[in-house]
Scaffold this motif. Structure first.
Motif, PDB file in Angstrom:
ATOM      1  N   ALA A 156     -31.185  98.027 -28.128  1.00 54.72           N
ATOM      2  CA  ALA A 156     -31.429  96.584 -28.051  1.00 54.72           C
ATOM      3  C   ALA A 156     -31.403  96.091 -26.613  1.00 54.72           C
ATOM      4  CB  ALA A 156     -30.391  95.844 -28.885  1.00 54.72           C
ATOM      5  N   LEU A 157     -30.459  96.576 -25.815  1.00 51.20           N
ATOM      6  CA  LEU A 157     -30.376  96.129 -24.428  1.00 51.20           C
ATOM      7  C   LEU A 157     -31.570  96.614 -23.614  1.00 51.20           C
ATOM      8  CD1 LEU A 157     -26.560  96.691 -23.728  1.00 51.20           C
ATOM      9  CD2 LEU A 157     -27.726  94.510 -24.124  1.00 51.20           C
ATOM     10  N   ARG A 158     -32.025  97.807 -23.886  1.00 52.10           N
ATOM     11  CA  ARG A 158     -33.198  98.325 -23.157  1.00 52.10           C
ATOM     12  C   ARG A 158     -34.445  97.493 -23.444  1.00 52.10           C
ATOM     13  NH1 ARG A 158     -32.992 102.772 -20.230  1.00 52.10           N
ATOM     14  NH2 ARG A 158     -31.618 104.542 -20.682  1.00 52.10           N
ATOM     15  N   HIS A 159     -34.529  96.934 -24.641  1.00 51.64           N
ATOM     16  CA  HIS A 159     -35.730  96.209 -25.054  1.00 51.64           C
ATOM     17  C   HIS A 159     -35.512  94.702 -25.166  1.00 51.64           C
ATOM     18  CE1 HIS A 159     -36.423 100.400 -26.465  1.00 51.64           C
ATOM     19  NE2 HIS A 159     -37.640 100.156 -26.027  1.00 51.64           N
ATOM     20  N   THR A 160     -34.385  94.217 -24.666  1.00 52.70           N
ATOM     21  CA  THR A 160     -34.058  92.785 -24.696  1.00 52.70           C
ATOM     22  C   THR A 160     -34.247  92.216 -26.102  1.00 52.70           C
ATOM     23  OG1 THR A 160     -35.086  92.771 -22.493  1.00 52.70           O
ATOM     24  CG2 THR A 160     -34.200  90.709 -23.270  1.00 52.70           C
ATOM     25  N   ARG A 161     -33.741  92.952 -27.072  1.00 53.41           N
ATOM     26  CA  ARG A 161     -33.877  92.556 -28.467  1.00 53.41           C
ATOM     27  C   ARG A 161     -32.654  91.770 -28.929  1.00 53.41           C
ATOM     28  NH1 ARG A 161     -32.106  95.081 -32.991  1.00 53.41           N
ATOM     29  NH2 ARG A 161     -31.718  97.048 -31.908  1.00 53.41           N
ATOM     30  N   SER A 162     -32.888  90.727 -29.686  1.00 56.48           N
ATOM     31  CA  SER A 162     -31.798  89.922 -30.237  1.00 56.48           C
ATOM     32  C   SER A 162     -31.541  90.305 -31.682  1.00 56.48           C
ATOM     33  CB  SER A 162     -32.142  88.436 -30.154  1.00 56.48           C
ATOM     34  OG  SER A 162     -31.132  87.663 -30.796  1.00 56.48           O
ATOM     35  N   GLY A 163     -30.277  90.254 -32.075  1.00 61.02           N
ATOM     36  CA  GLY A 163     -29.901  90.486 -33.461  1.00 61.02           C
ATOM     37  C   GLY A 163     -29.605  89.206 -34.213  1.00 61.02           C
ATOM     38  N   PHE A 208     -29.359 101.195 -15.878  1.00 66.16           N
ATOM     39  CA  PHE A 208     -30.233 100.026 -15.881  1.00 66.16           C
ATOM     40  C   PHE A 208     -29.388  98.762 -15.955  1.00 66.16           C
ATOM     41  CE2 PHE A 208     -29.264 100.480 -20.295  1.00 66.16           C
ATOM     42  CZ  PHE A 208     -29.436  99.240 -20.885  1.00 66.16           C
ATOM     43  N   MET A 209     -30.023  97.626 -15.713  1.00 65.54           N
ATOM     44  CA  MET A 209     -29.359  96.333 -15.784  1.00 65.54           C
ATOM     45  C   MET A 209     -29.986  95.527 -16.915  1.00 65.54           C
ATOM     46  SD  MET A 209     -29.254  95.455 -11.714  1.00 65.54           S
ATOM     47  CE  MET A 209     -28.707  96.688 -10.528  1.00 65.54           C
ATOM     48  N   PRO A 210     -29.196  95.052 -17.876  1.00 63.74           N
ATOM     49  CA  PRO A 210     -29.758  94.340 -19.028  1.00 63.74           C
ATOM     50  C   PRO A 210     -30.395  93.017 -18.646  1.00 63.74           C
ATOM     51  CG  PRO A 210     -27.514  95.099 -19.480  1.00 63.74           C
ATOM     52  CD  PRO A 210     -27.747  95.266 -18.007  1.00 63.74           C
ATOM     53  N   GLY A 211     -31.392  92.624 -19.423  1.00 62.48           N
ATOM     54  CA  GLY A 211     -31.989  91.302 -19.276  1.00 62.48           C
ATOM     55  C   GLY A 211     -31.295  90.289 -20.161  1.00 62.48           C
ATOM     56  N   SER A 212     -31.931  89.150 -20.358  1.00 64.05           N
ATOM     57  CA  SER A 212     -31.321  88.032 -21.083  1.00 64.05           C
ATOM     58  C   SER A 212     -32.207  87.646 -22.258  1.00 64.05           C
ATOM     59  CB  SER A 212     -31.123  86.835 -20.151  1.00 64.05           C
ATOM     60  OG  SER A 212     -30.492  85.766 -20.816  1.00 64.05           O
ATOM     61  N   ALA A 213     -31.889  88.169 -23.440  1.00 67.36           N
ATOM     62  CA  ALA A 213     -32.670  87.863 -24.634  1.00 67.36           C
ATOM     63  C   ALA A 213     -32.659  86.360 -24.906  1.00 67.36           C
ATOM     64  CB  ALA A 213     -32.095  88.613 -25.841  1.00 67.36           C
ATOM     65  N   GLY A 238     -32.415  77.694  -9.431  1.00 66.66           N
ATOM     66  CA  GLY A 238     -33.569  77.326  -8.634  1.00 66.66           C
ATOM     67  C   GLY A 238     -33.431  77.718  -7.176  1.00 66.66           C
ATOM     68  N   ALA A 239     -34.564  77.797  -6.508  1.00 69.16           N
ATOM     69  CA  ALA A 239     -34.623  78.098  -5.069  1.00 69.16           C
ATOM     70  C   ALA A 239     -33.874  79.385  -4.727  1.00 69.16           C
ATOM     71  CB  ALA A 239     -34.059  76.934  -4.253  1.00 69.16           C
ATOM     72  N   GLY A 240     -33.931  80.353  -5.663  1.00 74.67           N
ATOM     73  CA  GLY A 240     -33.306  81.652  -5.396  1.00 74.67           C
ATOM     74  C   GLY A 240     -31.799  81.633  -5.373  1.00 74.67           C
ATOM     75  N   ALA A 241     -31.155  80.664  -6.023  1.00 75.33           N
ATOM     76  CA  ALA A 241     -29.699  80.593  -6.006  1.00 75.33           C
ATOM     77  C   ALA A 241     -29.067  81.780  -6.703  1.00 75.33           C
ATOM     78  CB  ALA A 241     -29.231  79.290  -6.657  1.00 75.33           C
ATOM     79  N   LEU A 242     -29.730  82.302  -7.753  1.00 75.99           N
ATOM     80  CA  LEU A 242     -29.241  83.465  -8.482  1.00 75.99           C
ATOM     81  C   LEU A 242     -30.388  84.439  -8.713  1.00 75.99           C
ATOM     82  CD1 LEU A 242     -27.117  81.825 -11.348  1.00 75.99           C
ATOM     83  CD2 LEU A 242     -26.246  82.866  -9.247  1.00 75.99           C
ATOM     84  N   ASP A 243     -30.069  85.718  -8.721  1.00 72.65           N
ATOM     85  CA  ASP A 243     -31.041  86.749  -9.120  1.00 72.65           C
ATOM     86  C   ASP A 243     -30.809  87.022 -10.597  1.00 72.65           C
ATOM     87  OD1 ASP A 243     -32.855  88.780  -9.329  1.00 72.65           O
ATOM     88  OD2 ASP A 243     -31.701  90.220  -8.141  1.00 72.65           O
ATOM     89  N   TYR A 244     -31.312  86.113 -11.439  1.00 70.41           N
ATOM     90  CA  TYR A 244     -31.056  86.175 -12.876  1.00 70.41           C
ATOM     91  C   TYR A 244     -32.155  86.996 -13.551  1.00 70.41           C
ATOM     92  CZ  TYR A 244     -29.554  84.673 -17.514  1.00 70.41           C
ATOM     93  OH  TYR A 244     -29.098  84.656 -18.809  1.00 70.41           O
ATOM     94  N   LEU A 245     -31.746  87.997 -14.333  1.00 65.71           N
ATOM     95  CA  LEU A 245     -32.689  88.924 -14.932  1.00 65.71           C
ATOM     96  C   LEU A 245     -33.126  88.450 -16.314  1.00 65.71           C
ATOM     97  CD1 LEU A 245     -30.902  92.306 -14.078  1.00 65.71           C
ATOM     98  CD2 LEU A 245     -32.556  91.026 -12.703  1.00 65.71           C
ATOM     99  N   LEU A 246     -34.405  88.162 -16.461  1.00 64.30           N
ATOM    100  CA  LEU A 246     -34.946  87.841 -17.777  1.00 64.30           C
ATOM    101  C   LEU A 246     -35.238  89.117 -18.558  1.00 64.30           C
ATOM    102  CD1 LEU A 246     -37.405  84.932 -16.924  1.00 64.30           C
ATOM    103  CD2 LEU A 246     -35.043  84.789 -17.723  1.00 64.30           C
ATOM    104  N   GLN A 247     -35.621  90.170 -17.865  1.00 67.61           N
ATOM    105  CA  GLN A 247     -35.920  91.459 -18.476  1.00 67.61           C
ATOM    106  C   GLN A 247     -35.047  92.538 -17.825  1.00 67.61           C
ATOM    107  OE1 GLN A 247     -37.913  91.867 -21.099  1.00 67.61           O
ATOM    108  NE2 GLN A 247     -38.366  89.660 -21.093  1.00 67.61           N
ATOM    109  N   PRO A 248     -34.836  93.656 -18.510  1.00 70.23           N
ATOM    110  CA  PRO A 248     -34.043  94.740 -17.911  1.00 70.23           C
ATOM    111  C   PRO A 248     -34.646  95.215 -16.596  1.00 70.23           C
ATOM    112  CG  PRO A 248     -34.385  95.138 -20.249  1.00 70.23           C
ATOM    113  CD  PRO A 248     -35.272  93.976 -19.880  1.00 70.23           C
ATOM    114  N   ARG A 249     -33.794  95.621 -15.707  1.00 71.05           N
ATOM    115  CA  ARG A 249     -34.244  96.149 -14.427  1.00 71.05           C
ATOM    116  C   ARG A 249     -33.888  97.633 -14.364  1.00 71.05           C
ATOM    117  NH1 ARG A 249     -32.840  92.799  -9.111  1.00 71.05           N
ATOM    118  NH2 ARG A 249     -34.380  91.461 -10.157  1.00 71.05           N
ATOM    119  N   ALA A 250     -34.870  98.463 -14.079  1.00 73.15           N
ATOM    120  CA  ALA A 250     -34.667  99.912 -14.014  1.00 73.15           C
ATOM    121  C   ALA A 250     -34.043 100.287 -12.678  1.00 73.15           C
ATOM    122  CB  ALA A 250     -35.986 100.642 -14.225  1.00 73.15           C
TER     123      ALA A 250
END
Length: 407
Positions: A30-37, A351-356, A367-379
């Motif tokens: 689930a974490l690899r594919h940003t899947r929600s349960g 890997f780093m998990p994304g945010s389902a 905004g304006a690069g305040a955080l490096d927030y991951l929407l999808q997993p990062r390899a």
């Protein structure tokens, strides 16, 4: 005089069961594919529009006959969790090696077996008496899940429950760390077990914190949290020498209590920042040494904003971060242990998990690069990660985990 930091502790075995499925393999997929349960489904008598994270097959789980007096949804969830990934067997092997009196049990929960009491009240007789089959001490009582796990695994070391809202099962790691450091125990079963109940579901709805849609952490259109349930456990031991490069270690723990408000965090996340700073200090690390942050990230307006400010102030925009609660919902007292398991998965599998659920980041936070927030997993393989758990009343806990290769 400053005391020496506790030595690193190895997570020799761990497991996690959430709405994503049973065991580590389901969580990894689930974490690899940003899947929600999360599912839009009913629970017991709950009939409000909401998406919840119910663990499959909890009601079908049966406790051993000798422990049936502990029977309730929360302890069934604990039993289901113990059976995954060979965890119960690994603990029993450790107890045989070290002695059952040298293995502690520290479990976090917030609601424990409240559902059992809710159902008992529906079954009162004409005089108002609760049914004779209702056993408060072994079910509703917050200690019941710890007592059950201790008996189920045949352990005799120190045991207690920590119930500090949503930081409960992060704090058990710090508790075990202290007792290992002072020689009271040689190993510890730590974890979190929290099950769905009407008190939680209607309670968060009454606070206007619950979303009618799947939760969307740090999203510009987030409407609140989704409630989940989970069981997660880890066996903590002193690491073997030399430490294997792929061993997951607890490097540091930080705790704080900002006491800003009964349910709202300090708007600038001062308590959260203090917990993160303490965890880094104990691990002997700087913010730049952290490769990934698992955020508390509940998807409520105030919590995400406060945590975002605290993380930005301490780490800037250089450290990737995300919340995994869009996958599991907020599992409350189990969240710290669940996300510790997720951090261990990220370290082991590189890997780093994304945010389902998150679609468009809130510009006021990220905004304006305040955080490096991951929407999808990062390899990208992290070596050291930080996990945040912040509870009502400002009970904050941050944990730093790392691989043996960089300890």
């Amino acid at each position: 005089m400053r005391t020496a930091a506790p030595p690193p502790i190895a997570l020799t075995h761990d497991t996690v069961s959430t709405c994503l499925g049973h065991g580590l393999a389901a969580a990894l997929d689930a974490l690899r594919h940003t899947r929600s349960g999360l599912r839009r489904e009913g629970f017991d008598l709950f009939d409000l529009p909401a998406w919840i994270g119910a663990v499959p097959d909890v009601d079908a789980t049966r406790l051993p006959q000798a422990l049936r007096h502990y029977d309730c949804r929360n302890n069934r969830l604990a039993e289901l969790g113990l059976l995954q990934d060979g965890f119960a067997s690994a603990v029993q092997q450790a107890a045989a090696r070290l002695g059952p009196h040298r293995v502690g049990v520290f479990i976090g929960t917030s609601t424990s077996g409240i559902l059992q009491t809710e159902r008992a009240y529906r079954e009162r007789d004409a005089s108002g008496a609760l049914p004779a089959t209702f056993h408060y001490a072994e079910t509703h009582n917050p200690y019941s899940v710890t007592a059950y796990v201790r008996e189920r695994l045949g352990l005799r070391g120190p045991a207690y429950t920590i119930s500090s809202a949503c930081s409960s099962s992060a704090k058990v790691f710090a508790t075990a760390q202290r007792l290992l450091a002072c020689g009271v125990i040689d190993a510890a079963v730590v974890g979190g077990v929290d099950s769905l109940c009407l008190t939680t579901l209607y309670g968060f709805n009454s606070l206007q914190l619950m979303s009618s849609d799947p939760c969307r952490p740090f999203d510009a259109q987030r409407k609140g949290l989704s409630i989940g349930e989970a069981a997660a456990f880890a066996l903590l031991e002193r690491p073997a020498e030399p430490v294997a490069p792929d061993t997951v270690l607890l490097l540091g723990a930080g705790e704080s209590s900002d006491a800003h408000h009964m349910s709202s965090p300090h708007p600038d996340g001062l308590g959260a920042r203090l917990a993160m700073q303490q965890a880094l200090a104990q691990a002997g690390l700087r913010p730049a040494d952290i490769d990934y942050i698992n955020l508390h990230g509940t998807a409520t307006s105030s919590n995400d904003a406060a945590e975002g400010r605290a993380v930005a102030a301490l780490f800037g925009s250089a450290t990737p971060c995300s919340s995994t609660k869009g996958a599991t919902g907020h599992t409350l007292g189990a969240a710290g242990a669940v996300e510790a398991a997720f951090c261990a998965i990220a370290l082991r599998h590189g890997f780093m998990p994304g945010s389902a659920g998150t679609q468009t980041l809130d510009p006021a936070i990220a905004g304006a690069g305040a955080l490096d927030y991951l929407l999808q997993p990062r390899a990208q393989a992290p070596r050291r990660v930080l996990s945040n758990s912040f509870g009502f009343g400002g009970t904050n806990c941050s944990l730093v985990f790392g691989l043996g290769a960089c300890a």
